[in-house]
Design an enzyme around this catalytic site. Structure first.
Site, PDB file in Angstrom:
ATOM      1  N   ASP A 109      17.742  21.320  -6.905  1.00  0.00           N
ATOM      2  CA  ASP A 109      18.380  20.005  -6.852  1.00  0.00           C
ATOM      3  C   ASP A 109      19.621  20.050  -7.728  1.00  0.00           C
ATOM      4  O   ASP A 109      20.001  21.111  -8.244  1.00  0.00           O
ATOM      5  CB  ASP A 109      17.415  18.897  -7.305  1.00  0.00           C
ATOM      6  CG  ASP A 109      17.660  17.598  -6.549  1.00  0.00           C
ATOM      7  OD1 ASP A 109      18.773  17.062  -6.649  1.00  0.00           O
ATOM      8  OD2 ASP A 109      16.738  17.123  -5.860  1.00  0.00           O
ATOM      9  N   HIS A 142      22.291  17.240  -2.878  1.00  0.00           N
ATOM     10  CA  HIS A 142      21.437  17.649  -3.995  1.00  0.00           C
ATOM     11  C   HIS A 142      21.654  19.128  -4.347  1.00  0.00           C
ATOM     12  O   HIS A 142      20.695  19.858  -4.616  1.00  0.00           O
ATOM     13  CB  HIS A 142      19.963  17.397  -3.667  1.00  0.00           C
ATOM     14  CG  HIS A 142      19.597  15.949  -3.589  1.00  0.00           C
ATOM     15  ND1 HIS A 142      19.191  15.217  -4.678  1.00  0.00           N
ATOM     16  CD2 HIS A 142      19.589  15.089  -2.536  1.00  0.00           C
ATOM     17  CE1 HIS A 142      18.938  13.969  -4.306  1.00  0.00           C
ATOM     18  NE2 HIS A 142      19.191  13.867  -3.018  1.00  0.00           N
ATOM     19  N   GLU A 196      20.004  11.834   1.397  1.00  0.00           N
ATOM     20  CA  GLU A 196      20.910  11.275   0.392  1.00  0.00           C
ATOM     21  C   GLU A 196      22.198  12.089   0.261  1.00  0.00           C
ATOM     22  O   GLU A 196      22.535  12.591  -0.808  1.00  0.00           O
ATOM     23  CB  GLU A 196      20.193  11.175  -0.959  1.00  0.00           C
ATOM     24  CG  GLU A 196      18.994  10.243  -0.918  1.00  0.00           C
ATOM     25  CD  GLU A 196      18.290  10.112  -2.258  1.00  0.00           C
ATOM     26  OE1 GLU A 196      17.670   9.065  -2.500  1.00  0.00           O
ATOM     27  OE2 GLU A 196      18.354  11.068  -3.061  1.00  0.00           O
TER      28      GLU A 196
END
Length: 763
Positions: free
Chosen positions: A200, A288, A348
């Site tokens: 991440d 990420h 995201e």
């Protein structure tokens, strides 16, 4: 005939009983698909023999695991034979047991037989025996005599094939020893999937030999905002302290991090395989990826590695060099992990940096209409590569937005996108349920958390039984670790919630009272396994309590063996603080702090009960008030409910219950409820306000509950003294994005909490 004898008589006749009739005798979690109680017990001694017939030879590893357990009780391995003898235990091959993890367990006073077709089923049977044995079996040297098991007949198999737990090792790192401890718990409660979130923005945790800088650079960081927040919280709770073993000094700076070599990961996988747990790697992309970009800056479209409005700069889907990197990484991942699945995240993604000439040219060439389609192009291309390596791709449900192929497996997490599960199934995608509202175990637990997980319905709304049977794989819970910096904190966040999910995905039967009774017998076992579980909640009080003359604090203990200690000087109770009496007199305003301690020394949460002395609030008069409350709503991002005072309202409406009106619903919003509460009788009322995100409740111009700020669904309580009649009510609620929850209940004089009646609401 007495009631007890009558029950025994019925058992002897029918030989059957529901879970509710025998939870103490058979404290199994998850509860078996079928359990028939029997009379008597089977006792294991040093003379007991373990039989492994020739046709059951492929159960040798499971026999060793059973031997390891029993050795803790009898002090030495049992003698092994090929034929079952009196007072013996047999591991039997049974081709009639068709479910891959199914098993049959028969215990009589004379012998015990574990039967299965597959080693995974035999392993699950061993775990059932483990839970029926005394908790002391978990530690060598602890006396388990007499080592007895209740007679029983069990026919068992799981309701769902995917029964998973997730662990984020990127935000905060967990070493190999803890991963193994985590898997031991998964095995005990019959989970079969471990989803490791390995990469991440905050850290890259897996060695990739082609790109050594991913761990040389990407696995380490100076303290970030998450670390700083944890360090601040550690002043009151040591579980928030960063663990020293993950810190190093380099170039005059303290760095946090760590990673797994490929050899270490092979060891983790082997440990999992022996426990019939599949390890699923997640390499998050295209978003990420800050840790990777920090090591290899060429991966972005614009050369930057920073934060956009909400998310970080992603890697670039428009450059061939990106795909060369991705394929080289995934080639090593695919070779390392035997699981048929590789998770790529695909969630995201801030696509603003994709506004480049290269991306425009790619979109024109491929007929891509927008940036969502560009992400879809990336996801499909990565999936094709994984398929070439014999792997299936998993991604979060965000990837549905640009379109995906039916072969991709979808993990549903965005609770507020309610049609996503049905959309995935209509598209032909296999589905795994992991909604943030229920199964994100990084959400702070409260007294309602266990029930909330236990009530979870794996089958999503809008999906019929036939569809779910074909496409729904199961469910898992996720532990994201931004605010989980230590092993103790990780234990606290997952246990005992993990046990509730275990029963949901294995048995899929709702018998909550029985489950709670059985769970009580698991706490000593967890203590012996060095699990820093969350001590069950104390009850019988409100955080904000009031009295008119005098009162007393009488606490309800969820476990009889808890020792409750208290202070009244503002300090946090320790194991040397006074023990709380059965009834502590309260005659003046004060703050009482409580902590419960287990016999093993485990410390529970700190409770602060603030007592205020109040006169009964006088009612107000209003001419012919109308039913309901006025709900004024605002669109915007409010960190605190008071910030709505500075915003312009979008509109208002009348509601007949405390719920968000449809007109107010947005990604980020706030609502102010105003009017009167028509109290039917004088008394001290307790109100229970559950908010996700935040809210406050005022009654009679008195603050009753402060549950403000942005957080997951948490219930807070408060009391107020009210005279019969109308009292002004002001309830403010804010939602910061990602789905909301608002619930208001009340009780009076210790009654069960219930919804505020509609006829109490006036305006």
């Amino acid at each position: 005939m007495t009631r007890f004898l009558w029950l025994i008589f019925l058992l002897l006749i029918t030989g059957t009983a529901t879970a509710q009739t025998a939870p103490e005798r058979y404290p199994l979690i998850p509860y078996p698909a079928s359990l028939t109680p029997a009379t008597g017990t089977f006792t294991i001694t040093k003379a007991t023999q373990l039989a492994l017939p020739k046709e059951g030879k492929h159960f040798e590893k499971e026999a060793e695991q059973l031997q390891a357990l029993l050795r803790n009780g009898v002090g030495a391995p049992l003698k092994t034979t090929k034929k079952l003898v009196a007072n013996g235990i047999e591991l039997r091959y049974d081709a009639s047991i068709m479910a891959p993890e199914g098993y049959r367990l028969t215990i009589t006073p004379q012998q015990m037989t574990l039967a299965a077709k597959e080693p995974a089923g035999m392993f699950r049977a061993v775990q059932t025996v483990r839970q029926l044995l005394p908790a002391t079996i978990e530690k060598a040297g602890k006396s388990a005599a007499p080592m007895t098991l209740p007679a029983v007949q069990i026919e068992d198999q799981p309701a769902y094939a995917w029964r998973g737990m997730h662990l984020d090792v990127s935000r905060h790192f967990f070493d190999v020893a803890y991963i193994k401890k985590y898997m031991d718990l998964l095995a005990l409660y019959k989970f079969n999937k471990l989803h490791l979130h390995l990469t991440d923005d905050q850290g890259w945790r897996l060695e990739i030999k082609k790109y050594p800088k991913l761990t040389e650079v990407g696995a380490w960081r100076t303290f970030n905002n998450q670390d700083s927040a944890c360090i601040k919280k550690s002043k009151d709770n040591p579980d928030f302290a960063l663990e020293p073993k993950h810190l190093r000094q380099r170039n005059g700076q303290t760095e946090y991090g760590g990673f797994y070599t490929q050899d270490e990961m092979r060891g983790i996988i082997a440990y999992a395989t022996a426990r019939h747990i599949e390890v699923i790697p997640e390499i998050d992309m295209p978003g990420h990826m800050m840790a990777a970009i920090r090591a290899y800056p060429f991966l972005t479209c614009n050369g930057k590695n920073d934060w956009g409005k909400l998310f970080s700069t992603p890697i670039c889907p428009c450059n061939e060099s990106t795909y060369e990197f991705v394929e080289n990484v995934l080639k090593e991942v695919a070779a390392l992990f035997p699981s048929p699945y590789v998770h790529i995240g695909a969630d995201e993604v801030d696509k603003a940096s994709w506004n480049t000439t290269a991306c425009t040219e790619l979109m024109q060439k491929e007929g891509i209409k927008d940036v969502n389609g560009l992400q879809s192009y990336f996801v499909r291309r990565v999936e094709r590569f994984l398929q070439s390596k014999g792997k299936k791709m998993i991604g979060w449900d965000d990837m549905l937005e640009g379109g995906i192929d039916p072969s991709a497996t979808v993990m549903y997490w965005r609770s507020w996108v309610k049609d996503a599960p049905a959309k995935a199934i209509r598209n032909g995608n296999p589905l795994i349920m992991t909604p943030v509202s229920t199964l994100y175990f990084d959400n702070l637990p409260d007294k309602n958390s266990l029930g909330k997980v236990y009530d979870f319905d794996v089958v999503p709304a809008g999906v019929d039984a036939a569809q779910s049977q074909k496409a729904l794989l199961g469910a898992q819970a996720n532990l994201w670790t931004e605010q989980v910096p230590s092993e103790n904190r990780a234990d606290y966040m997952v246990m005992p919630r993990m046990t509730a999910l275990a029963e949901v995905v294995w048995t899929n039967k709702k018998q909550y009272a029985s489950y709670l009774t059985r769970l009580r017998q698991h706490y000593p076992r967890l203590a012996l396994l060095n699990v820093h579980y969350r001590v069950p909640d104390l009850a019988g009080f409100s955080e904000e309590s009031v009295f008119t003359d005098k009162t007393s604090l009488q606490v309800e203990k969820p476990l009889d063996n808890l020792i409750i200690r208290y202070t009244t000087d503002g300090s946090i109770p320790t194991d040397a603080s006074p023990v709380l009496p059965a009834a502590l007199p309260i005659t003046q305003p004060t703050t009482v702090k409580l902590v419960a301690f287990t016999p093993e020394g485990l410390r529970g949460d700190t409770y602060a009960i603030r007592y205020k002395q109040q006169a009964y609030a006088a009612p107000v008069s209003a001419k012919a008030p109308a039913p309901g409350l006025t709900a004024t709503y605002f669109t915007g991002y409010f960190k605190k409910s008071a910030l709505m005072q500075q915003a312009k309202a979008n509109g208002s409406t009348t509601v007949t219950s405390v719920q968000v009106p449809k007109q107010a619903e947005a990604d980020q919003f706030g609502v102010q409820f105003r009017g009167y509460l028509d109290v039917p009788e004088t008394g001290i009322y307790t109100f229970y306000l559950t908010c996700d995100d935040g809210g406050t409740l005022r009654l009679a111009d008195r603050i009753v509950v402060d549950n403000d700020g942005l957080h997951s669904a948490i219930e807070k309580t408060g009391q107020v003294a009210l005279t019969k009649g109308l009292h002004p009510i002001a309830l403010d609620f804010v939602e910061g994005g990602g789905g909301y929850m608002l619930l208001l209940k009340y009780s009076k004089d210790g009654s069960e909490p219930q919804q505020v009646p509609a006829n109490w609401l006036k305006h």
